[in-house]
Scaffold this motif. Structure first.
Motif, PDB file in Angstrom:
ATOM      1  N   ALA A  25       0.831  -1.206   0.000  1.00 16.73           N
ATOM      2  CA  ALA A  25       0.000   0.000   0.000  1.00 16.73           C
ATOM      3  C   ALA A  25       0.863   1.252   0.000  1.00 16.73           C
ATOM      4  CB  ALA A  25      -0.925  -0.009   1.217  1.00 16.73           C
ATOM      5  N   ILE A  42      -3.382  -4.375  -4.640  1.00 17.03           N
ATOM      6  CA  ILE A  42      -2.564  -4.387  -3.426  1.00 17.03           C
ATOM      7  C   ILE A  42      -2.314  -5.817  -2.971  1.00 17.03           C
ATOM      8  CG2 ILE A  42      -2.526  -3.755  -0.978  1.00 17.03           C
ATOM      9  CD1 ILE A  42      -4.106  -1.214  -1.778  1.00 17.03           C
ATOM     10  N   LYS A  60     -10.757  -0.362   1.856  1.00 23.34           N
ATOM     11  CA  LYS A  60      -9.620   0.397   1.342  1.00 23.34           C
ATOM     12  C   LYS A  60      -9.340   1.626   2.193  1.00 23.34           C
ATOM     13  CE  LYS A  60      -9.636   2.320  -2.859  1.00 23.34           C
ATOM     14  NZ  LYS A  60      -9.437   2.543  -4.327  1.00 23.34           N
ATOM     15  N   TYR A  64      -5.763   2.368   3.795  1.00 25.70           N
ATOM     16  CA  TYR A  64      -5.098   3.643   3.510  1.00 25.70           C
ATOM     17  C   TYR A  64      -4.712   4.344   4.816  1.00 25.70           C
ATOM     18  CZ  TYR A  64      -4.522   8.372   1.569  1.00 25.70           C
ATOM     19  OH  TYR A  64      -4.034   9.602   1.211  1.00 25.70           O
ATOM     20  N   SER A  67      -1.931   2.531   6.550  1.00 23.75           N
ATOM     21  CA  SER A  67      -0.642   2.662   5.855  1.00 23.75           C
ATOM     22  C   SER A  67       0.002   4.008   6.172  1.00 23.75           C
ATOM     23  CB  SER A  67      -0.822   2.488   4.344  1.00 23.75           C
ATOM     24  OG  SER A  67      -1.521   3.581   3.772  1.00 23.75           O
TER      25      SER A  67
END
Length: 212
Positions: A25, A42, A60, A64, A67
Motif C-alpha cells: 500500500a 494491493i 480500502k 489507507y 498505511s
C-alpha cells in the motif's frame, strides 16, 4: 462469506502478511493515488489472497489510514512523544524534530503528499483521511507532550495546541515548500539536524518559564 468482517474469518492473523500488505500500500498509493489503486492490486503486490487482505483491513479506507499511520510510526513513533526518564527536554524535542524531518522528507511521503494536493479538489474525503491519520494524529501527540512539559514546570505554554503547530511549522520552514515544488532536493541529514537544533533553541526561548 462476508470478506469485510474479519471477526467471521476465525483465522489467526499473520503479522508478516499484514506488514507485506502495508508495504504494498505504501508503494501503490503514492504512485497512483487512492482512487487509482484497487484492493486486488494491493493483494497481488503483497502476494496475499484477497481473503487474507480483508482479514487484516476492513476496506480500502481502513488500509489507507493504517498505511499512513504505519509510515509515521516508522520515522516518528508515538513513543517519541513519551521520552525515557532522564532525557532532558531539549534532547526530547530534538529527537521529535529529527524524526519529523526524516518523515516529511522521505521520498514516498513527498510523493504521497504531492498526489493528495493534486487530487484534493476532486477527492477531499481521502485528503481528510490522510490528514487525520498523519498530521492531526501527530499534532495530538505533540500537544500531549507539551501539556506534560507545562505541568512539570519545564515550559510555560498557555495554548499547547498552537505551540505544537508552531513547532512543526518552524521545522518545515520554507525549505519544505521548495522540496515539494521540486526546486531543490531534500536537505542532507546533517543540515536537517542543524536546523532542528536551531528550531528547538528558538522554541525553548519562547516557552521557557520566565525567571525573576
Amino acid at each position: 462469506m462476508n470478506l469485510r468482517n474479519p471477526q467471521k474469518l476465525g483465522r489467526p492473523k499473520n503479522p508478516e502478511k499484514r506488514q507485506a500488505i502495508l508495504q504494498a500500500a505504501a508503494e501503490l498509493f503514492p504512485a497512483k493515488g487512492f482512487s487509482g489503486v484497487s484492493m486486488m492490486e494491493i493483494a497481488e503486490k503483497a502476494n496475499v489472497s484477497k481473503l487474507t487482505l480483508y482479514s487484516h483491513f476492513v476496506d480500502k479506507e481502513d488500509l489507507y489510514t493504517q498505511s499512513v499511520i504505519d509510515c509515521c510510526e516508522q520515522q516518528l513513533p508515538a513513543s517519541s512523544f513519551k521520552p525515557a526518564p532522564g532525557l532532558d527536554l531539549e534532547q526530547a524535542l530534538r529527537a521529535i524534530g529529527n524524526g519529523f524531518l526524516d518523515l516529511i522528507m522521505d521520498e514516498k511521503a513527498l510523493t504521497l503528499h504531492r498526489m493528495i494536493i493534486q487530487q484534493s479538489g476532486a477527492d477531499g474525503d481521502h485528503a481528510g483521511l490522510f490528514f487525520n491519520a498523519g498530521p492531526a494524529r501527530m499534532l495530538s501527540e505533540m500537544r500531549s507532550f507539551l501539556e506534560q512539559a507545562s505541568r512539570s514546570g519545564a515550559l510555560a505554554i498557555a495554548e499547547p495546541r498552537l505551540a505544537a503547530e508552531h513547532f512543526f511549522c518552524l521545522l518545515k520552514g520554507l525549505v519544505y515548500m521548495r522540496v515539494m515544488m521540486g526546486l531543490c532536493p531534500p536537505p542532507e541529514k546533517a543540515e536537517r539536524e542543524t536546523h532542528v537544533k536551531e528550531v528547538v533553541s528558538l522554541f525553548l526561548r519562547a516557552y521557557r518559564p520566565q525567571t525573576s
